[in-house]
Design an enzyme around this catalytic site. Structure first.
Site, PDB file in Angstrom:
ATOM      1  N   ASP A 164      32.036  75.831 -12.894  1.00 59.58           N
ATOM      2  CA  ASP A 164      32.126  74.640 -13.755  1.00 59.58           C
ATOM      3  C   ASP A 164      32.638  73.453 -12.923  1.00 59.58           C
ATOM      4  O   ASP A 164      32.999  73.614 -11.762  1.00 59.58           O
ATOM      5  CB  ASP A 164      33.048  74.905 -14.959  1.00 59.58           C
ATOM      6  CG  ASP A 164      34.504  75.106 -14.547  1.00 59.58           C
ATOM      7  OD1 ASP A 164      34.739  75.864 -13.582  1.00 59.58           O
ATOM      8  OD2 ASP A 164      35.405  74.512 -15.166  1.00 59.58           O
ATOM      9  N   HIS A 475      26.824  82.124 -10.607  1.00 59.56           N
ATOM     10  CA  HIS A 475      27.073  81.208 -11.724  1.00 59.56           C
ATOM     11  C   HIS A 475      27.801  79.994 -11.153  1.00 59.56           C
ATOM     12  O   HIS A 475      29.030  79.951 -11.076  1.00 59.56           O
ATOM     13  CB  HIS A 475      27.918  81.902 -12.791  1.00 59.56           C
ATOM     14  CG  HIS A 475      28.134  81.083 -14.029  1.00 59.56           C
ATOM     15  ND1 HIS A 475      27.309  81.124 -15.123  1.00 59.56           N
ATOM     16  CD2 HIS A 475      29.087  80.177 -14.341  1.00 59.56           C
ATOM     17  CE1 HIS A 475      27.740  80.296 -16.054  1.00 59.56           C
ATOM     18  NE2 HIS A 475      28.822  79.706 -15.600  1.00 59.56           N
ATOM     19  N   ASP A 521      23.815  90.539 -10.419  1.00 60.39           N
ATOM     20  CA  ASP A 521      23.666  89.284  -9.675  1.00 60.39           C
ATOM     21  C   ASP A 521      22.813  88.354 -10.525  1.00 60.39           C
ATOM     22  O   ASP A 521      21.637  88.149 -10.248  1.00 60.39           O
ATOM     23  CB  ASP A 521      23.018  89.566  -8.317  1.00 60.39           C
ATOM     24  CG  ASP A 521      22.845  88.294  -7.495  1.00 60.39           C
ATOM     25  OD1 ASP A 521      23.607  87.330  -7.727  1.00 60.39           O
ATOM     26  OD2 ASP A 521      21.924  88.257  -6.649  1.00 60.39           O
ATOM     27  N   GLU A 530      30.514  84.522 -11.321  1.00 57.84           N
ATOM     28  CA  GLU A 530      30.905  83.141 -11.071  1.00 57.84           C
ATOM     29  C   GLU A 530      31.592  83.062  -9.702  1.00 57.84           C
ATOM     30  O   GLU A 530      31.778  84.085  -9.019  1.00 57.84           O
ATOM     31  CB  GLU A 530      31.848  82.631 -12.178  1.00 57.84           C
ATOM     32  CG  GLU A 530      31.967  81.119 -12.143  1.00 57.84           C
ATOM     33  CD  GLU A 530      32.733  80.489 -13.308  1.00 57.84           C
ATOM     34  OE1 GLU A 530      32.962  81.166 -14.326  1.00 57.84           O
ATOM     35  OE2 GLU A 530      33.090  79.309 -13.170  1.00 57.84           O
TER      36      GLU A 530
END
Ligand code: 9MR
Ligand code: ZN
Length: 551
Positions: A164, A475, A521, A530
């Site tokens: 993020d 991610h 994965d 992530e």
């Protein structure tokens, strides 16, 4: 099958393209070298590139391994020490190829360190440094104080935390602390390191250049009264877009006592480290650390953090702040030598876990700073801390010895970000040896790297770009949004999680899957795949230890 997390076709599931598991980077010349077979087999051979058998050995049956569910057979070829490129063979079954050499981890050290540069926020990543992974400046608008919306501040800079785009003080402080400690303990590893970042031509080692980028952001997160905002993020996580396209309003969320204490700690630590290179920066950090420490004294109660209504970015909440305050006291004592900090340190020492190396529980980082600093020590507590680390290392050693794959993991450590635990366990081994002046646990630290780079029940190298079969569908927002198939190198995946917590992982991981195999994965699986700065940082620490101690 379509992905549930964001709109894209799910790539085909890949499985290990061989049969025998190895560290895909290889083995150092004089270290323990093992390959693992999850099937019965009597003898094995090592073959060179032209197919010639160069070593033969008996396979050992290690037995059933609870965390993987595999009946494990082990090929030990530690005594084979010819440099070169090889595969392990067992009948018609094979491993991927691997190298025997002392420099096998050099590239991984540079890559895992350079990963921090790819996460830089608030600046353009230029082609000359980022290659094809360039992007324009991001997240440079003013940030609004969540609980006082008429106040706005300029707080650009620092690293994106993870997949993020949030920036969180406690997470960042832990990552910087791992990196700075590794620099202090293993300086040789960083000599001459050139990461090709914008500051690479200056006088400072690149690890310090990179950490300075985060530290300059920390300094902006300190409020006038010394309290430190917990995080700077948007209200909601951005979709899977490039960082410069994430134009939502930025917010500064409430001050917590954890973020203020971790800030004081890491600024004090950095003030010591940067002093010989940049006196004025060191001074600024010194003053900032003292100011936040005074705030802690004026605010003795725990001020935790919870996301306010409507906010869904990371919360990094904790249950208490004693360990954070302990770490801050340790660092300020190390920096100033003042007795008041020493007294605080001793006061908290009895209340906390003194070996945990973050994130969340940070006592171990404080212990390490206390033990390695050049100040007078309380004899009782320094003996205790040495013993603490030894005891934990002994426990992890037993986990490693009873696991066919040699990883020092208890079942419960296969949680969200399990690879952080693998690497923190490696750090614990290294620190236990260092403090006790022993040479018992190095072999065990090395085993954790073997696991990370492929000697595990799925055969994955959990570091992007390292090894033939390595994670690629991380991610990580830009890794998707940039449209480039190959992920930026050097990112450590969170790894197996026995409680997959996201919708995609719940689809992909069958109930009852063993902890070491609870992984995919897949980009949607944020509870498995992530990346974060504090999963990369213990990996850098461990790789720097290897390089520093290379014969
Ligand atoms: O690393 C954190 C993990 O231990 C928690 O279980 C998880 C859920 O609360 O959150 C992880 O931290 C995330 C953070 O909140 C936001 N940035 C990404 C982090 C990694 O997933
Ligand atoms: Zn950004």
């Amino acid at each position: 099958m379509d992905n549930t997390y964001f709109d894209r076709a799910r790539p085909e599931v890949t499985t290990y393209p061989a049969d025998i598991f190895i560290n895909q980077l290889g083995y150092r010349v004089n270290e323990e070298k093992r390959a693992v077979m999850p099937f019965p087999c009597d003898s094995f051979s090592i073959c060179d590139k032209s197919g010639n058998e160069v070593y033969k050995g008996e396979v050992k049956h290690s037995g059933y391994d609870e965390n993987s569910g595999d009946d494990v057979y082990t090929a030990d070829f530690s005594e084979f020490s010819e440099k070169g490129e090889y595969i392990v063979k067992c009948g018609n079954k094979k491993s991927l190829s691997f190298t025997i050499d002392d420099n096998i981890y050099d590239k991984a050290l540079d890559d895992t360190m350079k990963a921090f540069y790819y996460l830089r926020c608030g600046c353009e990543l230029k082609k000359e440094h980022a290659g094809e992974y360039t992007h324009p400046v991001c997240h440079d608008s003013l940030a609004t104080v969540w609980s006082e919306p008429d106040k706005k501040y300029e707080v650009s800079g620092g690293w994106h935390d993870a997949g993020d785009y949030g920036r969180y003080v406690t997470a960042g402080a832990v990552a910087v602390a791992h990196l700075l400690h590794s620099f202090m303990m293993f300086p040789k590893a960083y000599e001459g390191q050139k990461l090709n970042i914008p500051e690479s031509d200056n006088e400072m080692p690149d690890v310090l250049n990179e950490c300075k980028y985060e530290l300059l952001w920390f300094l902006k997160m300190q409020r006038e009264d010394g309290g430190v905002w917990h995080k700077c993020t948007t209200k909601l996580h951005a979709p899977f877009i490039m960082p410069e396209c994430d134009k939502a309003e930025l917010f500064l969320f409430d001050v917590s006592s954890m973020s203020t204490a971790d800030f004081a700690a890491v600024c004090a630590l950095a003030s010591r480290v940067y002093k010989p290179y940049d006196e004025s920066f060191s001074d600024k950090l010194y003053k900032a650390a003292e100011k936040s420490y005074s705030w802690l004294i004026e605010n003795p109660d725990f001020i935790g953090f919870k996301n306010p209504e409507g906010n869904n970015t990371g919360s990094y909440g904790e249950w208490n702040d004693r360990d954070n305050r302990y770490w801050a006291a340790a660092e300020l004592y190390a920096l100033t030598g003042e007795q008041k900090y020493h007294e605080d340190f001793i006061k908290y020492a009895g209340e906390i876990n003194r070996t945990d190396l973050g994130y969340g529980s940070v006592g171990g980082i404080g212990s390490l700073s206390y033990m390695l600093c050049d100040r007078e020590k309380n004899k009782y507590f320094s003996e205790l801390i040495k013993k603490d680390f030894k005891e934990v290392a002994e426990r992890f050693k037993e986990f490693s010895d009873t696991c066919g794959y040699g990883v020092a993991m208890h079942e419960q450590q296969y949680c969200w970000g399990s690879n952080m635990n693998v690497m923190k366990n490696a750090m614990t081994f290294i620190i236990a040896d260092h403090l006790n002046e022993t040479d018992i646990y190095g072999k065990y630290a090395a085993r954790q790297l073997h696991y990370l780079f492929g000697l595990n029940a799925l055969g994955y190298s959990y570091v992007s770009g390292s090894g033939e079969f390595s994670v690629n569908e991380l991610h990580l927002r830009p890794a998707f949004a940039d449209g480039i198939d190959k992920c930026m190198p050097g990112f450590v995946s969170g790894g197996p999680n026995r409680f997959p917590g996201d919708p995609d992982a719940k689809i992909l991981i069958e109930p009852g899957t063993k902890p070491m195999k609870s992984f995919a994965d897949d980009m949607g699986c944020y509870s498995l795949n992530e990346v974060t700065i504090y999963w990369n940082s213990p990996t850098v620490f461990t790789l720097a230890w290897v390089k520093n101690t290379k014969q």
